[in-house]
Design a protein around this motif. Structure first.
Motif, mmCIF file in Angstrom:
data_model
loop_
_atom_site.group_PDB
_atom_site.id
_atom_site.type_symbol
_atom_site.label_atom_id
_atom_site.label_comp_id
_atom_site.label_asym_id
_atom_site.label_seq_id
_atom_site.Cartn_x
_atom_site.Cartn_y
_atom_site.Cartn_z
ATOM 1 N N ASP A 294 0.846 -1.198 0.000
ATOM 2 C CA ASP A 294 0.000 0.000 0.000
ATOM 3 C C ASP A 294 0.883 1.250 0.000
ATOM 4 O O ASP A 294 0.521 2.268 -0.579
ATOM 5 C CB ASP A 294 -0.928 0.024 1.228
ATOM 6 C CG ASP A 294 -2.233 -0.733 0.987
ATOM 7 O OD1 ASP A 294 -2.189 -1.975 1.012
ATOM 8 O OD2 ASP A 294 -3.273 -0.090 0.767
ATOM 9 N N ALA B 189 -3.839 1.897 -2.920
ATOM 10 C CA ALA B 189 -4.937 1.155 -3.560
ATOM 11 C C ALA B 189 -5.738 2.014 -4.517
ATOM 12 O O ALA B 189 -6.309 1.501 -5.479
ATOM 13 C CB ALA B 189 -5.855 0.567 -2.488
ATOM 14 N N LEU C 271 -5.235 1.401 -8.082
ATOM 15 C CA LEU C 271 -5.483 0.057 -8.626
ATOM 16 C C LEU C 271 -6.596 0.062 -9.668
ATOM 17 O O LEU C 271 -6.885 -0.960 -10.273
ATOM 18 C CB LEU C 271 -5.845 -0.920 -7.496
ATOM 19 C CG LEU C 271 -4.819 -1.091 -6.379
ATOM 20 C CD1 LEU C 271 -5.244 -2.192 -5.432
ATOM 21 C CD2 LEU C 271 -3.432 -1.357 -6.919
ATOM 22 N N GLY D 194 1.912 -7.273 2.846
ATOM 23 C CA GLY D 194 0.538 -6.811 2.648
ATOM 24 C C GLY D 194 -0.079 -7.332 1.375
ATOM 25 O O GLY D 194 0.029 -8.514 1.061
ATOM 26 N N SER D 195 -0.691 -6.435 0.644
ATOM 27 C CA SER D 195 -1.459 -6.782 -0.549
ATOM 28 C C SER D 195 -0.619 -7.502 -1.596
ATOM 29 O O SER D 195 0.575 -7.271 -1.719
ATOM 30 C CB SER D 195 -2.043 -5.495 -1.144
ATOM 31 O OG SER D 195 -2.348 -5.657 -2.504
ATOM 32 N N SER D 196 -1.304 -8.342 -2.391
ATOM 33 C CA SER D 196 -0.620 -9.126 -3.434
ATOM 34 C C SER D 196 -0.353 -8.313 -4.689
ATOM 35 O O SER D 196 0.249 -8.798 -5.629
ATOM 36 C CB SER D 196 -1.486 -10.329 -3.804
ATOM 37 O OG SER D 196 -2.714 -9.884 -4.348
ATOM 38 N N ARG D 197 -0.783 -7.080 -4.717
ATOM 39 C CA ARG D 197 -0.785 -6.294 -5.955
ATOM 40 C C ARG D 197 0.560 -6.273 -6.669
ATOM 41 O O ARG D 197 1.575 -5.842 -6.132
ATOM 42 C CB ARG D 197 -1.276 -4.874 -5.665
ATOM 43 C CG ARG D 197 -0.374 -4.068 -4.776
ATOM 44 C CD ARG D 197 -1.034 -2.791 -4.301
ATOM 45 N NE ARG D 197 -2.182 -3.060 -3.432
ATOM 46 C CZ ARG D 197 -2.692 -2.189 -2.572
ATOM 47 N NH1 ARG D 197 -2.198 -0.983 -2.473
ATOM 48 N NH2 ARG D 197 -3.721 -2.512 -1.809
ATOM 49 N N GLU D 198 0.547 -6.727 -7.902
ATOM 50 C CA GLU D 198 1.759 -6.685 -8.719
ATOM 51 C C GLU D 198 2.005 -5.259 -9.211
ATOM 52 O O GLU D 198 3.050 -4.957 -9.792
ATOM 53 C CB GLU D 198 1.617 -7.659 -9.902
ATOM 54 C CG GLU D 198 2.939 -8.061 -10.524
ATOM 55 C CD GLU D 198 2.824 -9.335 -11.336
ATOM 56 O OE1 GLU D 198 2.309 -10.334 -10.810
ATOM 57 O OE2 GLU D 198 3.254 -9.327 -12.502
ATOM 58 N N HIS D 199 1.014 -4.404 -8.947
ATOM 59 C CA HIS D 199 1.179 -2.982 -9.250
ATOM 60 C C HIS D 199 2.414 -2.427 -8.534
ATOM 61 O O HIS D 199 2.987 -1.441 -8.992
ATOM 62 C CB HIS D 199 -0.068 -2.213 -8.819
ATOM 63 C CG HIS D 199 -1.349 -2.774 -9.379
ATOM 64 N ND1 HIS D 199 -1.827 -4.015 -9.028
ATOM 65 C CD2 HIS D 199 -2.228 -2.279 -10.279
ATOM 66 C CE1 HIS D 199 -2.965 -4.247 -9.680
ATOM 67 N NE2 HIS D 199 -3.226 -3.220 -10.450
ATOM 68 N N ILE E 19 4.770 -12.945 -1.623
ATOM 69 C CA ILE E 19 4.103 -12.625 -2.888
ATOM 70 C C ILE E 19 4.882 -11.545 -3.642
ATOM 71 O O ILE E 19 5.095 -11.661 -4.848
ATOM 72 C CB ILE E 19 2.635 -12.180 -2.658
ATOM 73 C CG1 ILE E 19 1.860 -13.244 -1.867
ATOM 74 C CG2 ILE E 19 1.946 -11.927 -3.991
ATOM 75 C CD1 ILE E 19 0.456 -12.800 -1.432
ATOM 76 N N ASN F 233 6.459 -11.923 -7.283
ATOM 77 C CA ASN F 233 6.038 -11.002 -8.338
ATOM 78 C C ASN F 233 7.238 -10.367 -9.038
ATOM 79 O O ASN F 233 7.218 -10.153 -10.257
ATOM 80 C CB ASN F 233 5.136 -9.895 -7.769
ATOM 81 C CG ASN F 233 3.754 -10.393 -7.391
ATOM 82 O OD1 ASN F 233 3.340 -11.480 -7.792
ATOM 83 N ND2 ASN F 233 3.029 -9.608 -6.615
ATOM 84 N N ILE G 204 -9.974 -6.039 -10.079
ATOM 85 C CA ILE G 204 -8.842 -5.142 -9.848
ATOM 86 C C ILE G 204 -7.544 -5.715 -10.411
ATOM 87 O O ILE G 204 -6.787 -5.029 -11.089
ATOM 88 C CB ILE G 204 -8.685 -4.855 -8.333
ATOM 89 C CG1 ILE G 204 -9.921 -4.104 -7.822
ATOM 90 C CG2 ILE G 204 -7.404 -4.071 -8.044
ATOM 91 C CD1 ILE G 204 -10.115 -2.713 -8.394
ATOM 92 N N SER H 178 -4.459 -10.979 -1.794
ATOM 93 C CA SER H 178 -3.669 -11.576 -0.711
ATOM 94 C C SER H 178 -4.521 -12.327 0.309
ATOM 95 O O SER H 178 -4.016 -13.214 0.990
ATOM 96 C CB SER H 178 -2.840 -10.498 -0.014
ATOM 97 O OG SER H 178 -3.674 -9.509 0.521
ATOM 98 N N VAL I 197 -1.725 -14.278 -5.013
ATOM 99 C CA VAL I 197 -0.617 -14.185 -5.970
ATOM 100 C C VAL I 197 -0.728 -12.861 -6.715
ATOM 101 O O VAL I 197 -1.749 -12.181 -6.651
ATOM 102 C CB VAL I 197 -0.642 -15.350 -6.990
ATOM 103 C CG1 VAL I 197 -0.460 -16.683 -6.299
ATOM 104 C CG2 VAL I 197 -1.934 -15.336 -7.809
ATOM 105 N N ARG J 264 -6.547 -4.622 7.581
ATOM 106 C CA ARG J 264 -5.288 -3.863 7.465
ATOM 107 C C ARG J 264 -5.441 -2.456 8.011
ATOM 108 O O ARG J 264 -6.390 -1.752 7.678
ATOM 109 C CB ARG J 264 -4.827 -3.794 5.999
ATOM 110 C CG ARG J 264 -4.322 -5.130 5.547
ATOM 111 C CD ARG J 264 -3.520 -5.096 4.277
ATOM 112 N NE ARG J 264 -2.990 -6.422 4.075
ATOM 113 C CZ ARG J 264 -3.119 -7.140 2.955
ATOM 114 N NH1 ARG J 264 -3.706 -6.614 1.900
ATOM 115 N NH2 ARG J 264 -2.626 -8.355 2.881
ATOM 116 N N PHE K 68 -2.807 -0.316 7.585
ATOM 117 C CA PHE K 68 -1.677 0.366 6.956
ATOM 118 C C PHE K 68 -1.950 1.861 6.821
ATOM 119 O O PHE K 68 -3.095 2.279 6.666
ATOM 120 C CB PHE K 68 -1.430 -0.195 5.548
ATOM 121 C CG PHE K 68 -1.009 -1.632 5.505
ATOM 122 C CD1 PHE K 68 -0.515 -2.281 6.621
ATOM 123 C CD2 PHE K 68 -1.107 -2.343 4.316
ATOM 124 C CE1 PHE K 68 -0.126 -3.608 6.563
ATOM 125 C CE2 PHE K 68 -0.714 -3.669 4.244
ATOM 126 C CZ PHE K 68 -0.226 -4.306 5.368
#
Lengths: 174, 433
Positions: A19, A24, A27, A69-74, A95, A99, B35, B122, B137, B391, B393
């Motif tokens: 994040d 986000a 995204l 945290g988030s899986s975002r490949e961003h 992750i 990535n 997303i 996630s 992933v 979260r 964050f």
């Protein structure tokens, strides 16, 4: 293969999450390039100025658990579109690390103490990294200081980088 | 040497072992939302590989921003919608039938013991509650999953956590997992699967187990996992009854995914919950946790009840029991988002939505929305939210906002009090204080 040498951005904190790497709200973009201007936008870190500190940097050196945290490949894409193809850290979230290699980029782990030494030696200076992937080594140089570091990279991770990423590798094998 | 649950699942699904410690496994479910999937779809199209490995094993939902809030989110939804239609994906959930992915897909019976699943999200680790291996992933792994039905993993080590003792009244699965994350740290389970066991896990409902497993990622875990048992069979029975003559036979079949007594764990932690209190996070990391009792001077501007962590019917019941006959503090904005249409409908039938509305809550449609600061309850700078999400964050629910993670009971009590508060201040109507 991508370029893995260049100027180093030191991020002196553990647990920098995805994040913070790319918030986000971005995204909703559907191109990788759109991430570019927002890299590390929400990172609160003394001396770090979003948009400015990352300019003309090609390598990130940081502490432990980078990319949690988030899986975002961003997050890797935000780095990639800024020309940053290497992150060196004491450890990574699973992750994020995957990535990076899936995109044909490097997420390299060094022992925590060695990361500490690199911060102590180089973080205060304009530092350049020369990658020698064939020999699993890189050299850092700044103000007459110079240090060569050996890293470990698994055969699979190396294969991903050489193939250009997981899509290319999987296409050849499965 | 015996094997853990995830080791058994990996051994059943391995199709390649190209390098030591790299295991390419076949996937039973590849789940997609609007997303992280559109960029994979666009890349497949650009590569001339616009196809899917098996349309029946792909599940797709528009859930993060729904209904679309602007042209960009509308375009994301359209890419997923058009693709699902083009590829013949029958299990695609759009407006009216959509809900938060990790609540919706288990509720549809898509996740079974022994399954493997990935998703570009996630919190996919939630599905481990069913004795499945499920991992969040990135988009590239998702893209290869869509195309080939495989994914590569390092053989995950297993961290066993025995939840021992007895959960005190007013203390919930959310409090347990917050305490566990505090104990492990945000990187404490990285590259590991957290296998939850012990009498407290065994006594939990599937929804409580989902709350536990959902937050495994907040300790860095690849997946949380619970051994399938009679509770699992009961939850899944409506979906599996054609496959088994009776529940005992189903249970017997699922026992293939019990850990062996002599399984080799990276670590075994005995965690007693008997003295546990309701917990709350402070700061911007989910391992920064303390008892609610130590945070009651924290004023709040918003309460959010929902998400893949705590937006299910049991969560709404708990919150409504606290709110019944009471109203929330004038300074607090209350938002409840039932996680799926089924949860919404059930909450309506049970009168829970009326309780929320009488208390002053806004009831939104099922969506991920505010949890990640995308819609339906974004915070302004300097605002504070008590949320049942996962979260805290920095900037998660809006830049400059602060999120305190709590259970639905604590969220409801905090909404009434106007500050972080313990639900024991508000006993259910008719109950003894």
């Amino acid at each position: 293969m991508k370029n893995f040498s260049g100027n180093v951005l030191f991020l002196d904190r553990s647990d920098i999450n995805t994040d913070e790497i790319i918030p986000a709200k971005y995204l909703t973009e559907i191109t990788k390039a759109a991430m570019g201007p927002h890299l590390l936008e929400d990172l609160c870190l003394k001396g770090f100025v979003p948009g400015k500190s990352t300019r003309d940097k090609q390598v990130v050196i940081t502490r432990a658990n980078f990319g949690c945290g988030s899986s975002r490949e961003h997050a890797p894409w935000a780095l990639e579109t800024n020309g940053i193809h290497v992150v060196i850290a004491a450890s990574f979230a699973r992750i994020f690390r995957q990535n990076m290699f899936n995109c044909g980029m490097l997420a390299l782990e060094l022992p925590e103490a060695q990361i500490g030494t690199l911060f102590d030696t180089f973080a205060a200076f304009e530092t350049r990294l020369e990658m020698d992937l064939a020999d699993s080594a890189f050299t850092l140089a700044a103000e007459g200081r110079r240090e060569r570091c050996i890293f470990e990279i698994s055969p699979f991770d190396r294969a991903l980088v050489e193939a250009g990423g997981w899509v290319e590798y999987a296409d050849q094998h499965y | 040497m015996g094997r853990t649950i995830v080791e058994k699942i990996f051994d059943d699904h391995r199709i390649d072992n190209p390098f030591e410690d790299v295991h390419v496994i076949r996937l039973d479910v590849v789940a997609c939302h609007e997303i992280t999937t559109p960029i994979a779809i666009n890349d497949l199209v650009a590569r001339g590989k616009d196809r899917v490995f098996d349309p029946d094993r792909i599940k797709a939902v528009i859930d993060h921003v729904t209904p679309a809030k602007d042209s960009k989110t509308a375009a994301q939804g359209k890419i997923l919608r058009d693709w699902a239609r083009r590829q013949g994906i029958r299990d695609f959930f759009d407006i009216g039938r959509n809900g938060v992915c990790h609540a919706l897909f288990p509720e549809k019976g898509f996740i079974r013991p022994g399954y493997t699943a990935i998703m570009g999200d996630s919190h996919t680790c939630t599905y481990g509650a069913f004795g499945a291996f499920a991992a969040g992933v990135g988009t590239t792994d998702l893209e290869v999953g869509i195309l080939k039905g495989v994914c590569a993993f390092r053989y995950p080590e297993t961290l066993r956590i025995n939840l021992n003792g007895r959960l005190p009244t007013g203390v919930f699965a959310k409090d347990v997992i917050l305490a566990v994350i505090a104990r492990l740290g945000v990187g404490g389970a990285t590259n590991k699967v957290i296998e939850f066991g012990g009498p407290v896990t065994a006594a939990m409902t599937m929804e409580e187990r989902m709350t536990l497993c959902n937050m495994a990622i907040e300790a860095g875990g690849t997946c949380g996992i619970c051994a399938p048992d009679a509770t699992t069979v009961d939850y899944l029975w409506e979906f599996i009854q054609a496959e088994y003559p009776d529940r005992d036979k189903a249970l017997e079949s699922f026992s293939a995914y019990q850990p062996d007594a002599d399984a080799d764990y990276a670590d075994v932690i005995d965690h007693d919950v008997s003295g546990l209190e309701p917990m709350v996070t402070f700061g911007h990391k989910p391992d920064q946790v303390k008892p609610v009792a130590a945070m009651t001077d924290q004023k709040i501007d918003q309460v959010y009840i929902g998400s893949c962590t705590n937006g299910r019917i049991e969560d709404l019941r708990v919150a409504a029991a606290v709110l019944k006959g009471r109203t929330i503090a004038p300074r607090v904005r209350g938002i409840v988002s039932p996680a799926t249409p089924k949860v919404y409908r059930q909450a309506m039938a049970e009168g829970l939505l009326s309780i929320f509305m009488d208390a002053g809550f806004c009831v939104t449609n099922p969506t991920c929305g505010a949890c990640l600061g995308m819609s339906n309850g974004v915070l302004a700078e300097g605002e504070v939210c008590a949320a049942t999400t996962n979260r805290n964050f920095n900037g998660r629910m809006g830049i400059g906002g602060m999120v305190h993670l709590v259970s639905p009971a604590t969220a409801a009590a905090s909404a009434i009090a106007g500050h972080i508060a313990n639900a024991d201040r508000y006993p259910a109507e008719g109950a003894q204080a």
